[in-house]
Design a protein around this motif. Structure first.
Motif, PDB file in Angstrom:
ATOM      1  N   LYS A   1     -32.082  61.785  10.820  1.00 21.03           N
ATOM      2  CA  LYS A   1     -30.956  60.537  10.989  1.00 21.03           C
ATOM      3  C   LYS A   1     -29.830  60.471   9.992  1.00 21.03           C
ATOM      4  N   CYS A   2     -29.449  61.553   9.463  1.00 20.13           N
ATOM      5  CA  CYS A   2     -28.630  61.720   8.517  1.00 20.13           C
ATOM      6  C   CYS A   2     -27.410  62.697   9.059  1.00 20.13           C
ATOM      7  N   PRO A   3     -26.450  61.893  10.058  1.00 18.52           N
ATOM      8  CA  PRO A   3     -25.673  62.752  10.847  1.00 18.52           C
ATOM      9  C   PRO A   3     -24.425  63.403   9.898  1.00 18.52           C
ATOM     10  N   LEU A   4     -24.154  62.761   8.740  1.00 18.83           N
ATOM     11  CA  LEU A   4     -22.942  63.003   8.041  1.00 18.83           C
ATOM     12  C   LEU A   4     -23.410  62.863   6.418  1.00 18.83           C
ATOM     13  N   MET A   5     -23.441  64.049   5.847  1.00 21.40           N
ATOM     14  CA  MET A   5     -23.515  64.310   4.462  1.00 21.40           C
ATOM     15  C   MET A   5     -22.192  64.818   3.895  1.00 21.40           C
ATOM     16  N   VAL A   6     -22.062  64.396   2.487  1.00 23.81           N
ATOM     17  CA  VAL A   6     -20.590  65.072   1.698  1.00 23.81           C
ATOM     18  C   VAL A   6     -21.035  65.669   0.548  1.00 23.81           C
ATOM     19  N   LYS A   7     -20.912  66.680   0.120  1.00 26.70           N
ATOM     20  CA  LYS A   7     -21.054  67.222  -1.115  1.00 26.70           C
ATOM     21  C   LYS A   7     -19.797  67.688  -1.873  1.00 26.70           C
ATOM     22  N   VAL A   8     -19.865  67.216  -3.154  1.00 24.56           N
ATOM     23  CA  VAL A   8     -18.451  67.584  -3.987  1.00 24.56           C
ATOM     24  C   VAL A   8     -18.780  68.120  -5.020  1.00 24.56           C
ATOM     25  N   LEU A   9     -17.849  69.440  -5.593  1.00 26.60           N
ATOM     26  CA  LEU A   9     -17.933  70.110  -6.570  1.00 26.60           C
ATOM     27  C   LEU A   9     -16.835  70.263  -7.442  1.00 26.60           C
ATOM     28  N   ASP A  10     -16.846  70.011  -8.918  1.00 31.86           N
ATOM     29  CA  ASP A  10     -15.871  69.865  -9.554  1.00 31.86           C
ATOM     30  C   ASP A  10     -15.245  71.370  -9.926  1.00 31.86           C
ATOM     31  N   ALA A  11     -14.329  71.715  -9.599  1.00 34.26           N
ATOM     32  CA  ALA A  11     -13.733  73.143  -9.743  1.00 34.26           C
ATOM     33  C   ALA A  11     -13.440  73.403 -11.121  1.00 34.26           C
TER      34      ALA A  11
ATOM     35  N   ILE B   1     -23.778  57.024   7.052  1.00 35.98           N
ATOM     36  CA  ILE B   1     -23.659  56.382   8.503  1.00 35.98           C
ATOM     37  C   ILE B   1     -24.846  56.618   9.201  1.00 35.98           C
ATOM     38  N   PRO B   2     -25.553  55.397   9.744  1.00 36.35           N
ATOM     39  CA  PRO B   2     -26.821  55.561  10.779  1.00 36.35           C
ATOM     40  C   PRO B   2     -26.322  56.315  12.101  1.00 36.35           C
ATOM     41  N   GLU B   3     -27.531  57.093  12.467  1.00 44.67           N
ATOM     42  CA  GLU B   3     -27.415  57.918  13.345  1.00 44.67           C
ATOM     43  C   GLU B   3     -26.690  57.376  14.743  1.00 44.67           C
ATOM     44  N   ALA B   4     -27.119  56.056  15.259  1.00 46.57           N
ATOM     45  CA  ALA B   4     -26.746  55.368  16.209  1.00 46.57           C
ATOM     46  C   ALA B   4     -25.309  55.189  16.323  1.00 46.57           C
ATOM     47  N   ASP B   5     -24.719  54.817  15.060  1.00 46.17           N
ATOM     48  CA  ASP B   5     -23.268  54.577  14.926  1.00 46.17           C
ATOM     49  C   ASP B   5     -22.328  55.818  14.726  1.00 46.17           C
ATOM     50  N   PHE B   6     -22.918  57.036  14.657  1.00 44.64           N
ATOM     51  CA  PHE B   6     -22.070  58.133  14.439  1.00 44.64           C
ATOM     52  C   PHE B   6     -21.799  58.611  15.899  1.00 44.64           C
ATOM     53  N   THR B   7     -20.730  57.937  16.516  1.00 40.62           N
ATOM     54  CA  THR B   7     -20.422  58.294  17.898  1.00 40.62           C
ATOM     55  C   THR B   7     -19.233  59.099  18.076  1.00 40.62           C
ATOM     56  N   LYS B   8     -18.921  59.685  18.995  1.00 38.46           N
ATOM     57  CA  LYS B   8     -17.873  60.528  19.469  1.00 38.46           C
ATOM     58  C   LYS B   8     -16.608  59.965  19.033  1.00 38.46           C
TER      59      LYS B   8
ATOM     60  N   GLY C   1     -20.885  67.366  22.217  1.00 39.86           N
ATOM     61  CA  GLY C   1     -22.401  66.978  22.065  1.00 39.86           C
ATOM     62  C   GLY C   1     -22.478  66.635  20.691  1.00 39.86           C
ATOM     63  N   HIS C   2     -23.735  65.681  20.264  1.00 36.41           N
ATOM     64  CA  HIS C   2     -24.051  65.256  19.201  1.00 36.41           C
ATOM     65  C   HIS C   2     -24.372  66.360  18.446  1.00 36.41           C
ATOM     66  N   ARG C   3     -23.809  66.278  17.023  1.00 37.50           N
ATOM     67  CA  ARG C   3     -24.090  67.165  15.894  1.00 37.50           C
ATOM     68  C   ARG C   3     -24.235  66.398  14.562  1.00 37.50           C
ATOM     69  N   HIS C   4     -24.693  67.065  13.504  1.00 35.12           N
ATOM     70  CA  HIS C   4     -24.750  66.669  12.227  1.00 35.12           C
ATOM     71  C   HIS C   4     -23.944  67.409  11.436  1.00 35.12           C
TER      72      HIS C   4
END
Length: 151
Positions: free
Chosen positions: A33-43, A83-90, A125-128
């Motif tokens: 149910k986690c269609p978008l995840m962000v990772k940030v690294l301090d260079a 963002i919830p899975e159902a709201d992460f539309t095309k 198609g639906h992706r994460h």
């Protein structure tokens, strides 16, 4: 110089993409149910960038940007469940990272006030999506890992 920069970016990208899974009990339980995840690294420091404010926008029919979510990276430099899975539309999405507020407490005046990543989501198609960002005061680099939904 260009070769050195290339290897730094390559190493950071490998780190961001291949880091061992962290103990995110809530994420592990809701991975599908986690269609978008962000990772940030301090260079600059080489450690995860905690406390980076993030906003997610979706482009409307009239081409304006509508704010749909916001959060702050945790101590591991990550944000899950944006963002919830159902709201992460095309559609077209914009991830905005508040870099000025991140660097200010360190006494650094960055070149850019925000780092933006704009991308088309779910057009095949639906992706994460896992968006990895390598952040420095004068530049940023991104990469994305796009995968099919876990069955």
């Amino acid at each position: 110089m260009a070769t050195s920069s290339f290897f730094v970016v390559l190493a950071a990208t490998a780190f961001l993409c291949n880091a061992a899974p962290l103990d995110h009990k809530s994420h592990g339980e809701t991975d599908s149910k986690c269609p978008l995840m962000v990772k940030v690294l301090d260079a600059v420091t080489g450690i995860p960038a905690g406390k980076v404010a993030i906003k997610i926008h979706r482009q409307a029919q009239d081409k304006s940007w509508q704010l749909i979510a916001s959060s702050v990276t945790d101590d591991t430099g990550e944000v899950h469940d944006l963002i919830p899975e159902a709201d992460f539309t095309k559609g077209m999405y914009k991830v905005e990272l508040d870099t000025k507020s991140y660097w200010k407490p360190m006494g650094v005046s960055p070149f850019h006030e925000v780092a933006e990543v704009v991308f088309q989501a779910n057009n095949a198609g639906h992706r994460h999506y896992t968006l990895a960002v390598l952040l420095s005061p004068f530049s940023y680099t991104t990469t994305a890992v796009v995968s099919k939904v876990h069955e």
